[in-house]
Write an enzyme that holds these catalytic residues in place. Structure first.
Site, PDB file in Angstrom:
ATOM      1  N   ASP A 152       0.848  -1.183   0.000  1.00 41.12           N
ATOM      2  CA  ASP A 152       0.000   0.000   0.000  1.00 41.12           C
ATOM      3  C   ASP A 152       0.887   1.237   0.000  1.00 41.12           C
ATOM      4  OD1 ASP A 152      -2.956   0.779   0.257  1.00 41.12           O
ATOM      5  OD2 ASP A 152      -1.943   2.139   1.650  1.00 41.12           O
ATOM      6  N   THR A 153       0.433   2.261  -0.706  1.00 39.82           N
ATOM      7  CA  THR A 153       1.176   3.515  -0.813  1.00 39.82           C
ATOM      8  C   THR A 153       0.284   4.680  -0.399  1.00 39.82           C
ATOM      9  OG1 THR A 153       2.504   2.640  -2.637  1.00 39.82           O
ATOM     10  CG2 THR A 153       2.454   5.032  -2.391  1.00 39.82           C
TER      11      THR A 153
END
Length: 196
Positions: free
Chosen positions: A68-69
């Site tokens: 996840d970013t």
């Protein structure tokens, strides 16, 4: 034959893994991505990466990668734009500032759950309202955290980057390669070494 299950629908993560010759079985998972009350951005991206990897592990015998970013400005997570107005608001806030991009990656496999988190500092030049509006019209910002993609047209707005470029795109390849090798997933180097 796939070496890895990618628990993500992100075409950018798939492209990055393909660039290091990791053949993936793409199996996106559906998890709640709402931040928990009081959760800081680093804990948030790491938690989502872990949850994606663990969810993927329930239906795959392969090692599973979750990631996840988040784009973070002054401690606030800037997600994907809801609409044009939201995208232009985020681009205006990011204009002529330095923000952080945090990317969490987790790989479940024979060694249990291994994880890493990478912080990259990105400085954008001043972006005029006309430029922001024109950028929105390209369609590129729609599915990007913070409303911009460093690997696309918005690269012209980036004046400086301190850290991992690939992490900003969606997956820190240096750290990811280490996690994959620890889980027994062969990279291009491993494949070539085995042939010679």
């Amino acid at each position: 034959m796939p070496h890895l299950c990618l628990a993500s629908a992100s075409p950018r993560r798939l492209e990055l893994l393909t660039s290091i010759d990791v053949d993936c079985d793409v199996r996106p998972v559906d998890i709640d991505e709402t931040p928990l009350p009081g959760e800081n951005p680093r804990d948030y991206v790491c938690r989502l990466a872990r949850e994606k990897a663990l969810a993927g592990a329930t239906f795959s015998d392969l090692p599973v990668l979750g990631s996840d970013t988040a784009v973070v400005l002054d401690g606030e997570i800037l997600g994907k734009p809801r609409d044009r107005a939201h995208a232009l608001e985020m681009l205006s806030a990011l204009s002529d500032t330095t923000h952080e991009v945090l990317t969490g990656v987790a790989v479940s496999g024979p060694q249990g759950l291994l994880e890493a988190c990478v912080t990259t500092r990105v400085t954008l030049r001043a972006i005029t309202p006309r430029e922001a509006a024109a950028y929105w019209e390209t369609g590129e910002p729609c599915d990007k955290a913070g409303g911009f993609g460093i690997q696309g047209r918005a690269a012209v707005f980036v004046s400086h980057i301190e850290g991992s470029h690939s992490a900003v795109v969606g997956l820190p390849l240096y750290e990811t390669a280490e996690l994959l090798e620890r889980q027994g997933v062969a990279l291009w180097m491993s494949d070539r070494a085995a042939v010679s």
